[in-house]
Design an enzyme around this catalytic site. Structure first.
Site, PDB file in Angstrom:
ATOM      1  N   ARG A  46       0.724  -1.193  -0.754  1.00  0.00           N
ATOM      2  CA  ARG A  46      -0.127  -0.019  -0.164  1.00  0.00           C
ATOM      3  C   ARG A  46       0.842   0.948  -0.206  1.00  0.00           C
ATOM      4  NH1 ARG A  46      -1.825   1.738   4.264  1.00  0.00           N
ATOM      5  NH2 ARG A  46      -2.542  -0.244   5.900  1.00  0.00           N
ATOM      6  N   TYR A  98     -16.353  17.323 -13.788  1.00  0.00           N
ATOM      7  CA  TYR A  98     -17.071  15.564 -14.347  1.00  0.00           C
ATOM      8  C   TYR A  98     -18.085  15.689 -13.002  1.00  0.00           C
ATOM      9  CZ  TYR A  98     -16.634  11.293 -14.032  1.00  0.00           C
ATOM     10  OH  TYR A  98     -17.119   9.454 -13.896  1.00  0.00           O
ATOM     11  N   ASP A 170      -7.468  19.181 -13.703  1.00  0.00           N
ATOM     12  CA  ASP A 170      -7.597  17.720 -14.346  1.00  0.00           C
ATOM     13  C   ASP A 170      -7.424  17.852 -16.061  1.00  0.00           C
ATOM     14  OD1 ASP A 170      -8.790  15.721 -15.425  1.00  0.00           O
ATOM     15  OD2 ASP A 170     -10.804  15.294 -13.898  1.00  0.00           O
ATOM     16  N   LYS A 195      -9.399   6.619 -19.072  1.00  0.00           N
ATOM     17  CA  LYS A 195      -9.048   7.093 -20.504  1.00  0.00           C
ATOM     18  C   LYS A 195      -7.511   7.283 -21.200  1.00  0.00           C
ATOM     19  CE  LYS A 195     -13.304   7.742 -17.960  1.00  0.00           C
ATOM     20  NZ  LYS A 195     -13.439   9.611 -17.135  1.00  0.00           N
TER      21      LYS A 195
HETATM   22  C1  LIG Z   1     -13.893   9.261 -16.469  1.00  0.00           C
HETATM   23  C2  LIG Z   1     -13.451  10.893 -15.589  1.00  0.00           C
HETATM   24  C3  LIG Z   1     -12.729  11.076 -14.071  1.00  0.00           C
HETATM   25  C4  LIG Z   1     -13.416   9.819 -13.284  1.00  0.00           C
HETATM   26  O1  LIG Z   1     -11.820   8.742 -13.623  1.00  0.00           O
HETATM   27  P1  LIG Z   1     -12.395   8.037 -13.355  1.00  0.00           P
HETATM   28  O2  LIG Z   1     -11.104   7.011 -13.559  1.00  0.00           O
HETATM   29  O3  LIG Z   1     -13.685   7.247 -14.089  1.00  0.00           O
HETATM   30  O4  LIG Z   1     -12.183   7.374 -11.285  1.00  0.00           O
HETATM   31  C5  LIG Z   1     -12.381  12.111 -13.478  1.00  0.00           C
HETATM   32  N1  LIG Z   1     -12.660  13.290 -14.387  1.00  0.00           N
HETATM   33  C6  LIG Z   1     -12.871  13.650 -15.711  1.00  0.00           C
HETATM   34  C7  LIG Z   1     -12.406  14.295 -16.410  1.00  0.00           C
HETATM   35  C8  LIG Z   1     -13.259  11.692 -16.231  1.00  0.00           C
HETATM   36  O5  LIG Z   1     -13.198  11.912 -17.780  1.00  0.00           O
END
Ligand SMILES: *Cc1c(COP(=O)(O)O)cnc(C)c1O
Length: 377
Positions: A46, A98, A170, A195
């Protein structure tokens, strides 16, 4: 080195012991502590794992930051980074962040006493006006989801710097291949590596990168303390995905441009939202701060029925949430990513039931256009 080369040559292209071209998957929960002086790097997985550390160093170098941290999901990365704030702190966030980020801020963090103001970050004055004596952080995302609104990062991050705020961006939609927020003045970058970085719709993962060692220590305390860490197999998939990010993003972006232009001229389409299109608000800002418009766009049909028909009839796009994979995905924000946002708020954000978001994959552009044409007809 250019970013495309750095995706491949980032210090982890060869494993030193065996010479293997790649990072080994170290599947262990604990480490034999032969050295009890406290100087041994790994003790419990961890707290640290060599496979995870490789990904953390790779993303830190790609984002040009001091420290990188990997998490079990994008939202785990985001919630862990938000864990550096304290009860009574005030946070300013873009109103179209998001949906999952919005939800944890409105529920858990609000309950724990983190105050929050949501602003339209495309207007930097709204950020300036929202700053209060207890404001400690600014959370941005650009292009935003699902309307691809553009926030001027240098200007907004400059406001945060002047006010002594910790700024978080982000960078999921752009990736460090197209946009590097730390170079533009941000303190922390977060990613859903699920993504474009992973890129193959086969792993859930998240990352955070800090500009300074000191902020890194704070994020590490949350990562180790709350333990939202990824396993080494998932980490390895992200490391592998990153190697092909350049060719995937280049091709997906080129196809996105073609599709967006084609849709804009379609009689059943009332609007297309894509920073790669002439006339898209903030297009010049995106061009100045990023190396491209990315491979996600959205469009509105003229009627709800047309949108539902498109989703029902389209064959080369999965009807699904998520984005950034090799396969094209059509998502329906009102029922998916933004379902947790109350209808009144959604309407205010322009997220209507005629809106469809497309994440463009690696399919042949002509096939996608032909398929979209039949689905719209
Ligand atoms: C998908 C997404 C998240 C969250 O990520 P997860 O891997 O689904 O927890 C956060 N910010 C953006 C812009 C996203 O597209």
């Amino acid at each position: 080195m250019n970013q495309g080369t750095l995706l491949i040559h980032n210090g982890h292209e060869t494993e030193p012991l065996s010479g293997a071209l790649g990072v080994p998957i170290i599947q262990t929960s604990t480490f034999n502590q032969r050295d009890l002086s406290g100087h041994q790097e790994y003790d419990y997985a961890r707290s640290g794992n060599p496979t995870r550390k490789a990904l953390e160093e790779i993303i830190a170098s790609l984002e040009n930051g001091a420290k990188g941290y990997a998490f079990g999901s994008g939202i785990a990365a985001i919630s862990s980074v938000l864990g550096i704030f304290s009860t009574g702190d005030h946070l300013i966030a873009a109103e179209d962040i998001y949906g999952g980020t919005w939800r944890i801020l409105q529920t858990f963090y609000k309950r724990w006493g983190l105050e929050m103001s949501l602003v339209d970050a495309t207007d930097p004055d709204q950020i300036r006006r929202a700053i209060k004596p207890n404001t400690k952080g600014l959370f941005l995302e650009t292009p935003s989801n699902p309307l691809l609104k553009i926030t001027n990062l240098p200007v907004c991050l400059g406001i945060a710097q002047e006010a002594g705020l910790i700024s978080i961006v982000d960078n999921t939609f752009m990736t460090p291949y197209l946009q590097r927020p730390l170079d533009l003045g941000a303190d922390i970058v977060v990613h859903s590596a699920t993504k474009f970085l992973g890129g193959h719709s086969d792993v859930i993962s998240g990352l955070a990168v800090t500009k300074t060692e000191a902020l890194g220590k704070q994020v590490y305390a949350v990562q180790n303390g709350f333990g939202a860490v990824p396993g080494p197999w998932d980490v390895w998939l992200v490391i592998r995905g990153i190697k092909t990010l350049k060719v995937r993003m280049d091709a997906q972006q080129a196809t996105a441009r073609q599709l967006a232009v084609w849709l804009k001229a379609h009689e059943k389409v009332s609007a297309v939202f894509y920073p790669g299109l002439d006339g898209h608000p903030g297009r010049e800002i995106n061009q100045a701060q990023a190396a491209g418009p990315g491979a996600v766009f959205s469009f509105k049909t003229k009627t709800t029925e047309q949108a539902l028909c498109f989703l029902d009839q389209v064959k080369l796009a999965a009807t699904a949430v998520s984005l950034g994979g090799v396969e094209t995905i059509a998502s329906y924000p009102v029922k998916m990513s933004h379902a947790s946002i109350p209808p009144v708020e959604r309407e205010h954000l322009g997220i209507t039931d005629t809106l469809i978001r497309i994440s463009v994959g690696l399919e042949d552009p002509e096939d996608l256009i032909a398929d979209f044409a039949q689905a719209l007809s």
